[in-house]
Design a protein around this motif. Structure first.
Motif, short mmCIF file in Angstrom:
data_model
loop_
_atom_site.label_atom_id
_atom_site.label_comp_id
_atom_site.label_asym_id
_atom_site.label_seq_id
_atom_site.Cartn_x
_atom_site.Cartn_y
_atom_site.Cartn_z
N LEU A 132 0.81 -1.22 0.00
CA LEU A 132 0.00 0.00 0.00
C LEU A 132 0.84 1.27 0.00
N PHE A 133 2.12 1.13 0.33
CA PHE A 133 2.96 2.33 0.34
C PHE A 133 3.09 2.88 -1.08
N GLY A 134 2.93 4.16 -1.21
CA GLY A 134 3.06 4.79 -2.52
C GLY A 134 1.74 5.05 -3.21
N LEU A 135 0.66 4.37 -2.77
CA LEU A 135 -0.65 4.63 -3.37
C LEU A 135 -1.19 5.95 -2.82
N ASN A 136 -1.72 6.78 -3.71
CA ASN A 136 -2.22 8.07 -3.26
C ASN A 136 -3.73 8.08 -3.04
N GLN A 137 -4.37 6.91 -3.23
CA GLN A 137 -5.82 6.83 -3.08
C GLN A 137 -6.19 5.45 -2.53
#
Length: 483
Positions: A132-137
């Motif tokens: 999930l790291f790096g997802l902006n949504q």
């Protein structure tokens, strides 16, 4: 152990009954390795889609991981102290629960054996917690996001204060723990009473108005602060900050740190192929990768980047069933992203899921519409026909009668890229084979994530059986040695 043996036996039956694999015309035989030139061409094609190796994840201090792990597995965060965040994100089910729609507060049991009890179905499938790291949504409707300026957008609006946002270390995922705890059906509960070791006590969280996010978070911190072990864990995780100065943002950020450290996986066959190992993919996976990247199948238009998602929302013509999100004439429809944006074209749009470890994370779709990965891939071919003829036998019997006759309404805003998309059976087989190359072997066995103890003294979901030796200390998933 009995569950494992049953699953293995089922896999053997599936393999024994599987039809023979077909080979696309002109593709390598399935016992052949692609030439180096062909492999380099595929790598170059993937790069044009941004499908490259994952960037290194940040180093998470072990004290924050330890706190986040305890919080994620502790039922103390639910109103009636009867379920934890990880009740619906079980390590044994690849951080899901194996159900089409999760059963929230009041449910009985775990995983596919969980029953309603006095609870209800949650309107959406429990998404996995991998990478999930790096997802902006985040979330199926993208209701939690962070923009290019670093501003957080959430259902709590201004109640997520600048001071809270400053606590967040990992982007949008740092806010992921703020909201399930506020949902009455997911964790907060409706009842005024809760059973504890001391008898009956009030569920003080249920008394707080739904819109008072700050009040709910404050009450949760009061619960945690009453436990000496938690005060120690918080102050160890955030050196120099007294517990009395912390907010639930510190708790949510800690859970994010745990997920980032333990659930980031980048050691797949595809990663080895990207690194130059021409033989890392089987010939069928190689063929499927070329189909995936092609302008014919269009998969990489949406499933791009190192995580195989652009994190945007789209309507991919999925059947709707379950309790819904209050939409439609009877309130049992789920209009998806439009509930967040109010934009008409966002009706029935849901977030494009990331595909790393997708093999392990069924059922598939925002409501778990498809029991198998191949079935989900197949849906994208002539999706209008597939939607009109949706097979309810692959969902929970209790949900079959809730299927809505909304085919025309859903197709009215279907993503344009799906119009006229037709895939052959061979392409579907090859695509499915390629998706198996996105599985990190370490993600297949996550049992050591579940603690035997949490500071509240309550039972963590999926805790090891008494008598089994304690689990080993956690090691960072992202820093594990490659194969």
């Amino acid at each position: 152990m009995l569950l494992l043996l049953t699953m293995l036996a089922a896999c053997e039956r599936d393999l024994a009954s599987a039809p023979p694999v077909r080979r696309a015309e002109g593709a390598p035989r399935f016992d052949e390795t692609p030439t180096h030139g062909a492999a380099d061409s595929l790598r170059a094609l993937a790069a044009t889609r941004g499908i490259v190796a994952l960037s290194p994840t940040p180093v998470v201090r072990k004290e924050l991981v330890q706190l986040g792990r305890a919080l994620a597995f502790d039922p103390i965060l639910s109103g009636n102290r009867n379920m934890a965040c990880m009740t619906c994100h079980l390590p044994a089910f690849a951080t899901g629960d194996g159900k089409n729609l999760s059963i929230g507060e009041g449910g009985i049991g775990l995983g596919t054996n969980r029953t309603l009890g006095r609870g209800v179905f949650i309107p959406r499938n429990a998404p996995p917690l991998f990478n999930l790291f790096g997802l902006n949504q985040l979330f199926w409707d993208g209701r939690v996001s962070v923009d290019a300026a670093g501003v957080f957008h959430t259902p709590a609006s201004a109640q997520v204060t600048p001071a809270m946002a400053q606590v967040f270390e990992f982007g949008a995922i740092s806010a992921i723990g703020l909201f399930p705890v506020t949902s009455r059906t997911e964790m907060r509960g409706q009842n005024n009473l809760a059973i504890t070791t001391g008898g009956f006590t009030r569920n003080e969280l249920a008394q707080i108005p739904d819109s008072d996010f700050t009040g709910i978070w404050k009450a949760l911190m009061a619960r945690l602060g009453a436990i000496a072990e938690y005060r120690q864990l918080f102050e160890a995780a955030y050196p120099g900050t007294p517990f009395s100065s912390m907010t639930f943002a510190h708790a949510s950020n800690a859970m994010a740190g745990f997920f980032v450290d333990q659930l980031t996986f980048n050691n797949t066959s595809w990663d080895h192929f990207l690194a130059g190992d021409d033989a890392a993919l089987t010939p069928q996976q190689f063929s499927g990768a070329n189909v995936f990247m092609s302008t014919t199948a269009k998969c990489a238009v949406c499933h791009n980047g190192p995580l195989f998602t652009d994190a945007k929302t789209r309507n991919v013509a999925l059947a709707q069933f379950g309790p819904g999100e209050g939409n439609g004439p009877s309130g049992n429809d789920d209009f998806g992203r439009i509930n967040v944006t109010g934009v008409a074209t966002d009706k029935y749009a849901f977030k494009t899921p990331a595909l790393r470890n997708v093999e392990l994370t069924g059922p598939y779709g925002h409501a778990g519409q498809f029991a198998t990965l191949r079935g989900f891939v197949d849906h994208y071919s002539e999706s209008d026909i597939k939607l009109a003829n949706y097979d309810v036998s692959q969902i929970d019997p209790l949900l079959r009668g809730t299927l809505l006759a909304t085919t025309a309404d859903i197709l009215a805003t279907r993503a344009g890229g799906l119009n006229g998309l037709v895939l052959t059976a061979q392409q579907i087989d090859d695509l499915t084979a390629y998706l198996l190359a996105l599985t990190d072997p370490r993600a297949r066995s996550l049992g050591t994530l579940t603690p035997v103890h949490v500071p509240s003294g309550l039972t963590p979901p999926g805790a090891p059986v008494l008598g089994i030796p304690p689990i080993k200390p956690l090691a960072s998933a992202s820093s594990a040695n490659p194969r």
